[in-house]
Design a protein around this motif. Structure first.
Motif, short mmCIF file in Angstrom:
data_model
loop_
_atom_site.label_atom_id
_atom_site.label_comp_id
_atom_site.label_asym_id
_atom_site.label_seq_id
_atom_site.Cartn_x
_atom_site.Cartn_y
_atom_site.Cartn_z
N ARG A 264 0.85 -1.05 -0.05
CA ARG A 264 0.03 0.16 0.14
C ARG A 264 1.03 1.22 0.15
O ARG A 264 1.94 1.45 0.57
N PRO A 265 0.61 2.33 -0.74
CA PRO A 265 1.55 3.29 -0.98
C PRO A 265 1.53 4.08 0.47
O PRO A 265 2.66 4.70 0.75
N GLU A 266 0.75 4.11 1.54
CA GLU A 266 0.82 4.64 2.65
C GLU A 266 1.85 3.79 3.49
O GLU A 266 2.36 4.43 4.60
N ASP A 267 2.27 2.63 3.19
CA ASP A 267 3.32 1.90 3.87
C ASP A 267 4.55 2.17 3.39
O ASP A 267 5.50 1.18 3.74
N VAL A 268 5.03 2.94 2.40
CA VAL A 268 6.17 3.18 1.80
C VAL A 268 6.92 4.71 2.07
O VAL A 268 6.02 5.47 2.04
N ARG A 269 8.03 4.69 2.00
CA ARG A 269 8.70 5.93 2.22
C ARG A 269 9.83 5.81 1.68
O ARG A 269 10.25 4.88 1.09
N ALA A 270 10.47 6.79 0.93
CA ALA A 270 11.62 7.33 0.14
C ALA A 270 12.66 6.52 1.02
O ALA A 270 12.71 6.82 2.33
N ALA A 271 13.59 6.03 0.56
CA ALA A 271 14.95 5.25 1.34
C ALA A 271 15.77 6.46 1.96
O ALA A 271 16.06 7.38 0.97
N ASP A 272 16.04 6.45 3.03
CA ASP A 272 17.11 7.48 3.51
C ASP A 272 18.36 7.19 3.03
O ASP A 272 18.88 6.15 2.24
N PRO A 273 19.32 8.08 3.20
CA PRO A 273 20.75 8.00 2.38
C PRO A 273 21.43 6.62 2.50
O PRO A 273 22.11 5.99 2.15
N ILE A 274 21.59 6.18 3.96
CA ILE A 274 22.24 5.08 4.52
C ILE A 274 21.55 3.74 3.68
O ILE A 274 22.35 2.72 3.28
N ARG A 275 20.17 3.61 3.66
CA ARG A 275 19.49 2.38 2.89
C ARG A 275 19.64 2.40 1.54
O ARG A 275 20.04 1.25 1.01
N ARG A 276 19.74 3.79 0.78
CA ARG A 276 20.15 3.90 -0.50
C ARG A 276 21.48 3.49 -0.83
O ARG A 276 21.70 2.40 -1.66
N LEU A 277 22.32 3.78 0.09
CA LEU A 277 23.75 3.31 -0.24
C LEU A 277 24.14 1.77 -0.07
O LEU A 277 24.65 1.01 -0.94
N ARG A 278 23.31 1.27 1.06
CA ARG A 278 23.53 -0.39 1.16
C ARG A 278 22.87 -0.98 0.00
O ARG A 278 23.35 -1.95 -0.30
N ALA A 279 21.84 -0.57 -0.36
CA ALA A 279 21.07 -1.22 -1.50
C ALA A 279 21.89 -0.91 -2.77
O ALA A 279 22.15 -1.80 -3.61
N GLU A 280 22.49 0.13 -3.11
CA GLU A 280 23.26 0.27 -4.33
C GLU A 280 24.50 -0.54 -4.17
O GLU A 280 25.10 -1.12 -5.22
N ALA B 283 24.77 -3.49 -2.59
CA ALA B 283 24.51 -4.73 -2.67
C ALA B 283 24.00 -5.01 -4.26
O ALA B 283 24.45 -6.25 -4.92
N ARG B 284 23.53 -4.08 -5.09
CA ARG B 284 23.29 -4.25 -6.47
C ARG B 284 24.65 -4.28 -7.25
O ARG B 284 24.96 -5.16 -7.88
N ALA B 285 25.56 -3.40 -6.82
CA ALA B 285 26.95 -3.44 -7.36
C ALA B 285 27.98 -4.79 -7.09
O ALA B 285 28.25 -5.24 -7.87
N ASN B 286 27.54 -5.39 -5.77
CA ASN B 286 28.30 -6.44 -5.74
C ASN B 286 27.72 -7.72 -6.41
O ASN B 286 28.48 -8.78 -6.85
N ALA B 287 26.22 -7.82 -6.39
CA ALA B 287 25.52 -8.79 -7.37
C ALA B 287 26.07 -8.67 -8.80
O ALA B 287 26.23 -9.75 -9.29
N ARG B 288 26.27 -7.33 -9.18
CA ARG B 288 26.61 -7.46 -10.77
C ARG B 288 27.93 -7.80 -10.65
O ARG B 288 28.35 -8.50 -11.70
N SER B 289 29.00 -7.65 -9.82
CA SER B 289 30.31 -7.98 -9.94
C SER B 289 30.39 -9.79 -9.88
O SER B 289 31.49 -10.31 -10.49
N ARG B 290 29.38 -10.22 -9.16
CA ARG B 290 29.55 -11.66 -9.09
C ARG B 290 28.89 -12.55 -10.55
O ARG B 290 28.79 -13.40 -10.50
N GLY B 291 28.23 -11.58 -11.18
CA GLY B 291 27.64 -12.03 -12.62
C GLY B 291 26.12 -12.32 -12.34
O GLY B 291 25.54 -12.77 -13.21
N GLU B 292 25.68 -11.81 -11.32
CA GLU B 292 24.17 -12.22 -10.79
C GLU B 292 23.19 -11.09 -11.64
O GLU B 292 21.99 -11.36 -11.83
N LEU B 293 23.84 -10.06 -11.96
CA LEU B 293 22.96 -9.05 -12.65
C LEU B 293 23.90 -8.71 -14.18
O LEU B 293 25.07 -8.73 -14.24
N LEU B 294 23.09 -8.27 -14.93
CA LEU B 294 23.69 -7.68 -16.36
C LEU B 294 23.81 -6.42 -16.46
O LEU B 294 22.99 -5.70 -16.01
#
Length: 85
Positions: free
Chosen positions: A56-72, A74-85
């Motif tokens: 539900r939209p009311e249960d979602v918030r923009a990610a704060d800088p720390i969560r964005r950094l962690r997510a980015e 994780a994405r970079a690590n997955a790409r380096s392992r060949g899990e993402l193209l």
């Protein structure tokens, strides 16, 4: 209390983010990329890819800088392992 065809308690409806925006699903404490809106629900996808989920939209918030950094990182690590193209 909901007003007819309006958000609860006269609150403004949440702003729909741009696709790819990192959001936090507060109901599950998960970070995901915003994918779109369908029937009043928002669709999020795990940052490293995977199965989308709806929230539900009311249960979602923009990610704060720390969560964005962690997510980015994780994405970079997955790409380096060949899990993402």
């Amino acid at each position: 209390m909901r007003t007819e065809n309006g958000p609860p308690n006269g609150q403004e409806p949440p702003h729909t983010p741009a696709p790819g925006t990192l959001m936090v699903d507060l109901s599950q404490d998960r970070v995901g990329e915003f994918r779109g809106e369908w029937c009043g629900q928002w669709s999020l996808r795990p940052v490293g890819g995977g199965v989308e989920w709806t929230v539900r939209p009311e249960d979602v918030r923009a990610a704060d800088p720390i969560r964005r950094l962690r997510a980015e990182l994780a994405r970079a690590n997955a790409r380096s392992r060949g899990e993402l193209l």
